[in-house]
Design an enzyme around this catalytic site. Structure first.
Site, PDB file in Angstrom:
ATOM      1  N   ASP A  84      46.300  46.903  37.984  1.00  0.00           N
ATOM      2  CA  ASP A  84      45.484  47.418  36.859  1.00  0.00           C
ATOM      3  C   ASP A  84      45.959  48.771  36.346  1.00  0.00           C
ATOM      4  OD1 ASP A  84      43.926  45.419  37.879  1.00  0.00           O
ATOM      5  OD2 ASP A  84      42.044  46.452  37.439  1.00  0.00           O
ATOM      6  N   GLY A 107      37.719  38.387  41.393  1.00  0.00           N
ATOM      7  CA  GLY A 107      37.587  37.645  42.647  1.00  0.00           C
ATOM      8  C   GLY A 107      37.098  38.535  43.779  1.00  0.00           C
TER       9      GLY A 107
HETATM   10  N1  LIG Z   1      32.606  38.727  48.264  1.00  0.00           N
HETATM   11  C1  LIG Z   1      31.907  39.116  47.209  1.00  0.00           C
HETATM   12  N2  LIG Z   1      30.679  38.583  46.972  1.00  0.00           N
HETATM   13  C2  LIG Z   1      29.950  38.952  45.888  1.00  0.00           C
HETATM   14  N3  LIG Z   1      30.362  39.864  44.970  1.00  0.00           N
HETATM   15  C3  LIG Z   1      31.574  40.437  45.155  1.00  0.00           C
HETATM   16  C4  LIG Z   1      32.405  40.097  46.272  1.00  0.00           C
HETATM   17  N4  LIG Z   1      33.547  40.824  46.186  1.00  0.00           N
HETATM   18  C5  LIG Z   1      33.432  41.582  45.068  1.00  0.00           C
HETATM   19  N5  LIG Z   1      32.250  41.367  44.449  1.00  0.00           N
HETATM   20  C6  LIG Z   1      31.771  41.991  43.208  1.00  0.00           C
HETATM   21  O1  LIG Z   1      32.508  41.401  42.129  1.00  0.00           O
HETATM   22  C7  LIG Z   1      32.832  42.385  41.152  1.00  0.00           C
HETATM   23  C8  LIG Z   1      34.351  42.447  40.974  1.00  0.00           C
HETATM   24  O2  LIG Z   1      34.915  42.904  42.212  1.00  0.00           O
HETATM   25  P1  LIG Z   1      36.332  43.602  42.243  1.00  0.00           P
HETATM   26  O3  LIG Z   1      36.677  43.870  43.680  1.00  0.00           O
HETATM   27  O4  LIG Z   1      36.374  44.773  41.311  1.00  0.00           O
HETATM   28  O5  LIG Z   1      37.226  42.411  41.673  1.00  0.00           O
HETATM   29  P2  LIG Z   1      38.750  42.377  41.185  1.00  0.00           P
HETATM   30  O6  LIG Z   1      39.433  43.603  41.697  1.00  0.00           O
HETATM   31  O7  LIG Z   1      39.296  41.116  41.807  1.00  0.00           O
HETATM   32  O8  LIG Z   1      38.711  42.278  39.697  1.00  0.00           O
HETATM   33  C9  LIG Z   1      32.207  43.708  41.652  1.00  0.00           C
HETATM   34  O9  LIG Z   1      30.944  43.826  41.050  1.00  0.00           O
HETATM   35  C10 LIG Z   1      32.058  43.484  43.159  1.00  0.00           C
HETATM   36  O10 LIG Z   1      31.008  44.221  43.725  1.00  0.00           O
HETATM   37  N1  LIG Z   2      43.727  48.701  30.531  1.00  0.00           N
HETATM   38  C1  LIG Z   2      43.050  47.867  31.297  1.00  0.00           C
HETATM   39  O1  LIG Z   2      42.830  48.150  32.452  1.00  0.00           O
HETATM   40  C2  LIG Z   2      42.585  46.556  30.729  1.00  0.00           C
HETATM   41  C3  LIG Z   2      42.412  46.439  29.367  1.00  0.00           C
HETATM   42  C4  LIG Z   2      41.978  45.230  28.873  1.00  0.00           C
HETATM   43  C5  LIG Z   2      41.759  44.137  29.708  1.00  0.00           C
HETATM   44  N2  LIG Z   2      41.939  44.278  31.038  1.00  0.00           N
HETATM   45  C6  LIG Z   2      41.706  43.083  31.900  1.00  0.00           C
HETATM   46  O2  LIG Z   2      41.950  43.392  33.255  1.00  0.00           O
HETATM   47  C7  LIG Z   2      41.992  42.137  33.915  1.00  0.00           C
HETATM   48  C8  LIG Z   2      42.687  42.291  35.236  1.00  0.00           C
HETATM   49  O3  LIG Z   2      42.034  43.222  36.035  1.00  0.00           O
HETATM   50  P1  LIG Z   2      41.007  42.746  37.173  1.00  0.00           P
HETATM   51  O4  LIG Z   2      41.795  41.833  38.030  1.00  0.00           O
HETATM   52  O5  LIG Z   2      40.612  44.014  37.863  1.00  0.00           O
HETATM   53  O6  LIG Z   2      39.858  42.067  36.501  1.00  0.00           O
HETATM   54  C9  LIG Z   2      42.687  41.198  32.961  1.00  0.00           C
HETATM   55  O7  LIG Z   2      41.988  39.955  32.953  1.00  0.00           O
HETATM   56  C10 LIG Z   2      42.610  41.924  31.601  1.00  0.00           C
HETATM   57  O8  LIG Z   2      42.042  41.111  30.593  1.00  0.00           O
HETATM   58  C11 LIG Z   2      42.336  45.451  31.542  1.00  0.00           C
END
Ligand SMILES: Nc1ncnc2c1ncn2[C@@H]1O[C@H](COP(=O)(O)OP(=O)(O)O)[C@@H](O)[C@H]1O
Ligand SMILES: NC(=O)c1ccc[n+]([C@@H]2O[C@H](COP(=O)(O)O)[C@@H](O)[C@H]2O)c1
Length: 198
Positions: free
Chosen positions: A31, A9
């Site tokens: 994470d 997100g």
């Molecule tokens: N507001 C936004 N609009 C478009 N892309 C975004 C936005 N926020 C994050 N991203 C992109 O989405 C991907 C996941 O973002 P991230 O912050 O790592 O998500 P999360 O921590 O929720 O898993 C990255 O490639 C990031 O650059």
């Molecule tokens: N060890 C790890 O960091 C690991 C391994 C496998 C899957 N994931 C994924 O990480 C996700 C949650 O992290 P994000 O919110 O950054 O996407 C979960 O949906 C999970 O499937 C993380």
């Protein structure tokens, strides 16, 4: 304490920007608490069950949150982060903990501690696209998003909505800068409220 959730997100992106804007803040990211792959069971389709609370060391995460609550100044120092003086009186300093994760509201002992809860939501296709450009350890196997991640997201979200209220939902399709400005304003108002209450 403030919080964010939903995979891809934009939690980490927003949390890092917020941390840069808010003095005496720090981040705890869910994470960092995943169990070792060998401790994560598979379902009947062979998909590792990563998107459930049992895949995480929530007790360790909770004990880190507790050590921040006991002594935020030492917690910051141990991470090479400050503290910064923002008021003439050290007693009135507000310390901010940003907790970001995809399953933080479903864990009751943690959920009840938050002053503000934010949920960044994005639709299925955007989530799938953003996720496909990420490499987790281990990497998502083919079909993992449709077969495990999204069904578990829907299940966890339903559970969350039945137990948590007062969540601010944010549209994760909005530009990063716009999300940051909105949350920053809201958080700063909350910080002022907490400062006046003390
Ligand atoms: N507001 C936004 N609009 C478009 N892309 C975004 C936005 N926020 C994050 N991203 C992109 O989405 C991907 C996941 O973002 P991230 O912050 O790592 O998500 P999360 O921590 O929720 O898993 C990255 O490639 C990031 O650059
Ligand atoms: N060890 C790890 O960091 C690991 C391994 C496998 C899957 N994931 C994924 O990480 C996700 C949650 O992290 P994000 O919110 O950054 O996407 C979960 O949906 C999970 O499937 C993380």
């Amino acid at each position: 304490m403030f919080s964010f959730r939903m995979t891809n997100g934009g939690k980490s992106t927003l949390s890092r920007s917020l941390h840069q804007q808010i003095p005496n803040s720090c981040i705890i990211a869910q994470d960092s608490y995943f169990k070792d792959d060998s401790a994560v069971p598979e379902d009947s389709n062979g998909f590792k069950q990563y998107d459930i609370l049992d895949a995480l060391h929530m007790d360790t995460m909770m004990s880190d949150v507790d050590s921040w609550r006991r002594d935020p100044e030492t917690f910051l120092r141990q991470r090479g982060l400050g503290p910064e003086r923002t008021t003439p009186s050290a007693d009135r300093e507000v310390f901010v903990l940003i907790v970001e994760g995809f399953l933080i509201f479903n864990y009751r002992p943690l959920n009840e501690l938050f002053d503000k809860r934010y949920f960044i939501q994005i639709p299925y296709d955007v989530c799938k696209r953003r996720r496909s450009s990420r490499v987790y350890t281990p990497p998502d196997p083919p079909g993992y998003f449709e077969g495990h991640v999204w069904p578990m997201y829907l299940k966890n979200r339903q559970e969350m909505e039945s137990i948590v209220s007062g969540i601010v939902f944010l549209d994760g399709l909005k530009p990063k800068e716009e999300l940051l400005a909105a949350v920053c304003k809201d958080v700063c108002q909350e910080i002022e409220r907490l400062r006046e209450k003390d």
